[in-house]
Write an enzyme that holds these catalytic residues in place. Structure first.
Site, PDB file in Angstrom:
ATOM      1  N   PRO A   2       0.832  -1.206   0.000  1.00 28.01           N
ATOM      2  CA  PRO A   2       0.000   0.000   0.000  1.00 28.01           C
ATOM      3  C   PRO A   2       0.865   1.254   0.000  1.00 28.01           C
ATOM      4  O   PRO A   2       1.794   1.380   0.796  1.00 28.01           O
ATOM      5  CB  PRO A   2      -0.799  -0.118   1.303  1.00 28.01           C
ATOM      6  N   GLU A   3       0.575   2.165  -0.909  1.00 28.77           N
ATOM      7  CA  GLU A   3       1.315   3.418  -0.983  1.00 28.77           C
ATOM      8  C   GLU A   3       0.440   4.548  -0.460  1.00 28.77           C
ATOM      9  O   GLU A   3      -0.651   4.312   0.054  1.00 28.77           O
ATOM     10  CB  GLU A   3       1.789   3.658  -2.418  1.00 28.77           C
ATOM     11  N   HIS A  91      -5.622 -14.089   9.714  1.00 31.85           N
ATOM     12  CA  HIS A  91      -4.729 -12.925   9.765  1.00 31.85           C
ATOM     13  C   HIS A  91      -5.408 -11.668  10.298  1.00 31.85           C
ATOM     14  O   HIS A  91      -4.876 -10.572  10.146  1.00 31.85           O
ATOM     15  CB  HIS A  91      -4.105 -12.628   8.402  1.00 31.85           C
ATOM     16  N   ARG A 110       1.179 -10.844   5.962  1.00 33.43           N
ATOM     17  CA  ARG A 110       2.649 -10.952   6.021  1.00 33.43           C
ATOM     18  C   ARG A 110       3.237 -10.409   7.324  1.00 33.43           C
ATOM     19  O   ARG A 110       4.420 -10.580   7.586  1.00 33.43           O
ATOM     20  CB  ARG A 110       3.271 -10.234   4.821  1.00 33.43           C
TER      21      ARG A 110
END
Length: 272
Positions: A2-3, A91, A110
């Site tokens: 994500p930016e 998650h 992650r």
């Protein structure tokens, strides 16, 4: 990863649901993210009102009366607003529980994201204090941009992606902005002319603004706070298009690895 537009989209998505609400609970199912989650400190915010939410670079800051939560989505994190009846997904690591059965939930496959706590003035936090200006703020002026680039031997793409230069211009948006400005990513920043830098400066602002407006870039791991993907990917000119024809001139889009990141460019539209 994500930016800035994806993080801004997430911030705007969650804000109306939790702004001004009281934190009533905090649940940590997995504390081993990029840094250990400081659960005891975060629990101490129970009973406090969320005063405001803002974004700094790729961090989402939840400012309470006496301290703040600092959230980073890492490579694969996403935030959702759910209620207590929502089924847990794999998650789903952290819940911040607010009044009216409103839960802010972090999912991070992650586990490169982070959820931190700070009692110091937030801009003095070690992760924020040395950051450059926001690209869509008045602090990011063209004069600053031009002067900062002079005598820099670093490749223009790496320099543009350096958070000390300007925050939030990640790999996707650096590639897209350089294409729009007609600048080869490998050219030393200090060798780029004032006229070309003006084009790049304008391209950065335009590209990020358009991406935010359309909800960010659709990547495999990113979804907005409403569970919907972003929609900017359909407008990408070069990123991820190696071997395909350039939308502008028809030349084959090239790729190369720079600083361990894939870089995409058109050899005809970005000659130097």
């Amino acid at each position: 990863m994500p930016e800035l537009p994806e993080v801004e989209t997430s911030k705007r998505g969650i804000q109306p649901h939790i702004q001004d609400k009281i934190l009533t609970g905090f649940v940590v199912r997995n504390s081993q993210l990029r840094w250990p989650v400081p659960e005891a400190e975060l629990q101490s915010l129970r009973g406090q009102r969320l005063l405001h939410i803002r974004r700094r670079a790729k961090y989402i800051i939840l400012q309470f009366q006496q301290a703040a939560m600092l959230i980073h989505l890492g490579m694969s994190g996403s935030l959702r607003i759910v209620d207590s009846n929502a089924e847990l997904k794999k998650h789903d690591h952290i819940d911040a529980v607010f009044g009216d059965d409103c839960i802010l939930r972090l999912n991070d496959p992650r586990r490169f994201g982070s959820w931190l706590f700070s009692t110091d003035p937030i801009d003095q936090h070690r992760l924020l204090q040395n950051l450059g200006p926001e690209p869509l703020s008045a602090d990011f002026s063209f004069d600053y941009f031009y002067q900062a680039s002079r005598k820099k031997k670093q490749a223009i793409k790496q320099w543009l992606m350096d958070n000390k230069t300007v925050v939030g211009v990640g790999n996707i948006y650096a590639s897209e902005s350089l294409f729009k400005a007609g600048i080869r990513p490998s050219v030393p920043a200090g060798k780029v002319s004032r006229a070309k830098l003006q084009l790049l400066y304008d391209a950065v602002k335009l590209t990020l603004s358009q991406a935010i407006e359309q909800g960010g870039t659709t990547l495999r791991d990113f979804v907005g706070s409403d569970g919907q993907p972003g929609y900017f990917k359909q407008q990408l000119w070069v990123y991820g298009r190696a071997g395909q024809p350039c939308h502008r001139c028809g030349s084959v889009i090239k790729s190369r690895v720079m600083a361990q990141r894939n870089t995409f460019y058109c050899p005809s539209c970005q000659p130097r």
